[in-house]
Design a protein around this motif. Structure first.
Motif, PDB file in Angstrom:
ATOM      1  N   VAL A  27       0.823  -1.206   0.000  1.00 41.90           N
ATOM      2  CA  VAL A  27       0.000   0.000   0.000  1.00 41.90           C
ATOM      3  C   VAL A  27       0.856   1.253   0.000  1.00 41.90           C
ATOM      4  O   VAL A  27       0.627   2.176  -0.773  1.00 41.90           O
ATOM      5  CB  VAL A  27      -0.950   0.014   1.215  1.00 41.90           C
ATOM      6  CG1 VAL A  27      -1.649   1.359   1.335  1.00 41.90           C
ATOM      7  CG2 VAL A  27      -1.971  -1.102   1.086  1.00 41.90           C
TER       8      VAL A  27
ATOM      9  N   ARG B 210       1.455   4.371  -2.861  1.00 42.88           N
ATOM     10  CA  ARG B 210       0.892   5.693  -2.615  1.00 42.88           C
ATOM     11  C   ARG B 210       1.578   6.687  -3.544  1.00 42.88           C
ATOM     12  O   ARG B 210       2.785   6.830  -3.576  1.00 42.88           O
ATOM     13  CB  ARG B 210       1.070   6.104  -1.149  1.00 42.88           C
ATOM     14  CG  ARG B 210       2.519   6.210  -0.688  1.00 42.88           C
ATOM     15  CD  ARG B 210       2.548   6.559   0.811  1.00 42.88           C
ATOM     16  NE  ARG B 210       3.906   6.586   1.319  1.00 42.88           N
ATOM     17  CZ  ARG B 210       4.669   7.653   1.307  1.00 42.88           C
ATOM     18  NH1 ARG B 210       4.238   8.776   0.782  1.00 42.88           N
ATOM     19  NH2 ARG B 210       5.888   7.599   1.798  1.00 42.88           N
TER      20      ARG B 210
ATOM     21  N   GLU C  12      -7.413 -14.625   0.428  1.00 47.23           N
ATOM     22  CA  GLU C  12      -8.728 -14.106   0.759  1.00 47.23           C
ATOM     23  C   GLU C  12      -9.802 -14.813  -0.059  1.00 47.23           C
ATOM     24  O   GLU C  12      -9.638 -15.020  -1.262  1.00 47.23           O
ATOM     25  CB  GLU C  12      -8.777 -12.598   0.525  1.00 47.23           C
ATOM     26  CG  GLU C  12      -7.732 -11.836   1.344  1.00 47.23           C
ATOM     27  CD  GLU C  12      -7.702 -10.362   1.006  1.00 47.23           C
ATOM     28  OE1 GLU C  12      -8.683  -9.870   0.396  1.00 47.23           O
ATOM     29  OE2 GLU C  12      -6.698  -9.701   1.320  1.00 47.23           O
TER      30      GLU C  12
ATOM     31  N   SER D 266     -10.424  -8.446  -4.455  1.00 44.65           N
ATOM     32  CA  SER D 266     -11.393  -7.360  -4.609  1.00 44.65           C
ATOM     33  C   SER D 266     -11.316  -6.355  -3.464  1.00 44.65           C
ATOM     34  O   SER D 266     -11.285  -5.140  -3.686  1.00 44.65           O
ATOM     35  CB  SER D 266     -12.808  -7.929  -4.715  1.00 44.65           C
ATOM     36  OG  SER D 266     -13.754  -6.892  -4.856  1.00 44.65           O
ATOM     37  N   ARG D 267     -11.273  -6.847  -2.230  1.00 43.52           N
ATOM     38  CA  ARG D 267     -11.258  -5.937  -1.083  1.00 43.52           C
ATOM     39  C   ARG D 267      -9.959  -5.132  -1.053  1.00 43.52           C
ATOM     40  O   ARG D 267      -9.970  -3.924  -0.763  1.00 43.52           O
ATOM     41  CB  ARG D 267     -11.431  -6.711   0.212  1.00 43.52           C
ATOM     42  CG  ARG D 267     -11.445  -5.816   1.442  1.00 43.52           C
ATOM     43  CD  ARG D 267     -11.994  -6.526   2.656  1.00 43.52           C
ATOM     44  NE  ARG D 267     -11.280  -7.766   2.948  1.00 43.52           N
ATOM     45  CZ  ARG D 267     -11.575  -8.564   3.965  1.00 43.52           C
ATOM     46  NH1 ARG D 267     -12.588  -8.270   4.769  1.00 43.52           N
ATOM     47  NH2 ARG D 267     -10.884  -9.671   4.176  1.00 43.52           N
ATOM     48  N   PHE D 268      -8.848  -5.800  -1.360  1.00 45.72           N
ATOM     49  CA  PHE D 268      -7.556  -5.112  -1.390  1.00 45.72           C
ATOM     50  C   PHE D 268      -7.559  -3.999  -2.438  1.00 45.72           C
ATOM     51  O   PHE D 268      -7.157  -2.867  -2.166  1.00 45.72           O
ATOM     52  CB  PHE D 268      -6.444  -6.120  -1.689  1.00 45.72           C
ATOM     53  CG  PHE D 268      -5.151  -5.490  -2.110  1.00 45.72           C
ATOM     54  CD1 PHE D 268      -4.386  -4.778  -1.203  1.00 45.72           C
ATOM     55  CD2 PHE D 268      -4.698  -5.612  -3.424  1.00 45.72           C
ATOM     56  CE1 PHE D 268      -3.183  -4.186  -1.592  1.00 45.72           C
ATOM     57  CE2 PHE D 268      -3.509  -5.029  -3.819  1.00 45.72           C
ATOM     58  CZ  PHE D 268      -2.751  -4.323  -2.902  1.00 45.72           C
TER      59      PHE D 268
ATOM     60  N   SER E 183     -10.165  -2.483  -3.826  1.00 45.01           N
ATOM     61  CA  SER E 183     -11.116  -1.431  -3.455  1.00 45.01           C
ATOM     62  C   SER E 183     -10.528  -0.530  -2.377  1.00 45.01           C
ATOM     63  O   SER E 183     -10.722   0.695  -2.403  1.00 45.01           O
ATOM     64  CB  SER E 183     -12.423  -2.053  -2.959  1.00 45.01           C
ATOM     65  OG  SER E 183     -13.065  -2.781  -3.994  1.00 45.01           O
ATOM     66  N   SER E 184      -9.774  -1.118  -1.458  1.00 50.29           N
ATOM     67  CA  SER E 184      -9.125  -0.327  -0.413  1.00 50.29           C
ATOM     68  C   SER E 184      -8.097   0.619  -1.014  1.00 50.29           C
ATOM     69  O   SER E 184      -8.016   1.796  -0.642  1.00 50.29           O
ATOM     70  CB  SER E 184      -8.462  -1.257   0.603  1.00 50.29           C
ATOM     71  OG  SER E 184      -7.737  -0.528   1.563  1.00 50.29           O
ATOM     72  N   LEU E 185      -7.310   0.125  -1.963  1.00 49.06           N
ATOM     73  CA  LEU E 185      -6.349   0.994  -2.632  1.00 49.06           C
ATOM     74  C   LEU E 185      -7.059   2.120  -3.373  1.00 49.06           C
ATOM     75  O   LEU E 185      -6.618   3.268  -3.352  1.00 49.06           O
ATOM     76  CB  LEU E 185      -5.500   0.188  -3.626  1.00 49.06           C
ATOM     77  CG  LEU E 185      -4.394  -0.691  -3.068  1.00 49.06           C
ATOM     78  CD1 LEU E 185      -3.642  -1.349  -4.213  1.00 49.06           C
ATOM     79  CD2 LEU E 185      -3.445   0.107  -2.193  1.00 49.06           C
TER      80      LEU E 185
ATOM     81  N   GLU F 269      -9.729   3.559  -2.638  1.00 47.27           N
ATOM     82  CA  GLU F 269     -10.234   4.561  -1.706  1.00 47.27           C
ATOM     83  C   GLU F 269      -9.121   5.421  -1.127  1.00 47.27           C
ATOM     84  O   GLU F 269      -9.333   6.593  -0.808  1.00 47.27           O
ATOM     85  CB  GLU F 269     -10.989   3.871  -0.565  1.00 47.27           C
ATOM     86  CG  GLU F 269     -12.264   3.175  -1.013  1.00 47.27           C
ATOM     87  CD  GLU F 269     -12.875   2.321   0.089  1.00 47.27           C
ATOM     88  OE1 GLU F 269     -12.251   2.270   1.192  1.00 47.27           O
ATOM     89  OE2 GLU F 269     -13.942   1.724  -0.132  1.00 47.27           O
ATOM     90  N   ARG F 270      -7.927   4.853  -0.993  1.00 49.58           N
ATOM     91  CA  ARG F 270      -6.837   5.561  -0.322  1.00 49.58           C
ATOM     92  C   ARG F 270      -5.979   6.393  -1.267  1.00 49.58           C
ATOM     93  O   ARG F 270      -5.375   7.377  -0.846  1.00 49.58           O
ATOM     94  CB  ARG F 270      -5.921   4.557   0.396  1.00 49.58           C
ATOM     95  CG  ARG F 270      -6.597   3.760   1.481  1.00 49.58           C
ATOM     96  CD  ARG F 270      -5.611   2.843   2.151  1.00 49.58           C
ATOM     97  NE  ARG F 270      -6.244   1.966   3.131  1.00 49.58           N
ATOM     98  CZ  ARG F 270      -5.585   1.137   3.917  1.00 49.58           C
ATOM     99  NH1 ARG F 270      -4.278   1.089   3.856  1.00 49.58           N
ATOM    100  NH2 ARG F 270      -6.234   0.372   4.769  1.00 49.58           N
TER     101      ARG F 270
END
Length: 359
Positions: free
Chosen positions: A143, A147, A181, A186-188, A190-192, A194-195
């Motif tokens: 992550v 960035r 997972e 997908s969750r990973f 989607s988290s990226l 958002e951040r």
């Protein structure tokens, strides 16, 4: 021995700072110097590791020193508690810097250069170290390495190299998430999403979709653990995620450069079909302004004629069958619109005329 103990105490302070907000003041030279210190300690471990008597005496002295200084010495820094830990000083330092969001862009770029120096002929030890650092980066720090807080004109590392490194790490992290997972990556992802700043995140995805299947190469042990087993399958996971996220897919197709999207479309037919569908849908929102003789949108959110034409033009400059499918789709839209031959009546006619003349 005393000088070595002083060196260790100073490096323990560096490790402690590496987890704090103070790294925001670090510049590239500070990062390089800290890694040089860490590599020197790894050299000490290698030099004395096979000399049992020297190693035993040195470790005894180190432990005594750590107990004497209490909370101010290396013992206060988790991970650096014995002689064997000296072998991992550079890994410990790199991990903490990668996981620290306070690290500035220039320092982060310098760290990336140190961890991923590019083509070369490293010795066996350096090659093993680079492999360990790469595994560390993707499993513990993806992550923060993704960035993108403004890699601009003053970047230390060229932007394409930064993006490529991040794309490789993204594929590696997608591979891991797919195994670990139940819902896959997908969750990973989607988290990226958002951040991170949307445009930069989507550019990393596009670059990942264009990487050759041999890059990045997963470690041998990963090939035995289950699906996805190759970077090509990780790319397909990215495609599937985009297709399940129509809003993100629309942003992907609207805001990335036309040439980049054409390259992605040429590699991934499913994305090409969605991209082509979006282009034709955007075209249907434009109407002809008789007074000014141009195609315009009803509001500011509509794609302007110039952009729409530029994206179709980029696709039509691609080799067949991509070009042929685009022209066929435009001809079909033109026929459904009345098959007009003169300009100003159908946007599809005007697009075909402009593309035919190269205007």
């Amino acid at each position: 021995m005393d000088s070595l103990l002083q060196y260790l105490e100073r490096f323990s302070e560096v490790l402690a700072v590496s987890r704090s907000t103070h790294v925001s003041r670090w510049d590239p030279a500070t990062v390089r110097r800290a890694l040089e210190w860490a590599r020197y300690l790894r050299h000490i471990h290698r030099r004395f590791g096979r000399h049992v008597s020297i190693r035993t005496a040195l470790e005894r002295r180190l432990q005594n020193q750590w107990r004497q200084v209490g909370g101010s010495g290396p013992a206060s820094v988790p991970g650096l508690t014995n002689f064997r830990a000296l072998e991992r000083c550079d890994l410990l330092l790199s991990q903490r810097l990668l996981e620290n969001p306070a690290l500035g862009d220039a320092a982060l770029h310098s760290l990336l250069q140190q961890l991923f120096p590019g083509p070369g002929v490293p010795d066996a030890e350096e090659e093993t170290l680079q492999g360990s650092l790469a595994l560390l980066a993707r499993s513990r720090s993806a992550v923060h390495m993704l960035r993108l807080n403004g890699y601009g004109e003053n970047s230390v590392l060229p932007e394409d190299s930064v993006i490529k490194t991040q794309a490789e790490l993204l594929l590696q992290r997608v591979q891991e998430a797919s195994r670990a997972e139940a819902e896959g990556p997908s969750r990973f992802l989607s988290s990226l999403g958002e951040r991170l700043p949307h445009n930069n995140f989507l550019q990393v995805i596009a670059t990942a979709l264009l990487l050759p299947s041999s890059s990045p190469q997963p470690p041998k042990e990963e090939l035995e653990l289950g699906s996805p087993k190759t970077p090509g399958e990780a790319s397909q996971e990215l495609v599937s995620w985009l297709l399940r996220k129509p809003d993100i897919m629309a942003t992907f197709c609207r805001h990335l450069p036309a040439g980049l999207l054409t390259s992605v479309a040429g590699r991934h037919p499913d994305l090409f079909q969605v991209y082509l569908g979006l282009l034709t849908n955007w075209g249907r929102h434009l109407h002809y302004d008789l007074q000014n003789g141009v195609w315009v949108g009803a509001d500011s959110q509509d794609v302007p004629w110039e952009e729409l034409y530029g994206r179709f033009q980029s696709l039509c400059r691609a080799p067949s069958p991509l070009k042929d499918e685009v022209l066929s789709a435009l001809e079909s839209c033109k026929a459904q619109d009345g098959d007009f031959q003169v300009p100003g009546l159908s946007i599809w006619t005007d697009l075909l005329l402009a593309l035919g003349s190269g205007a």
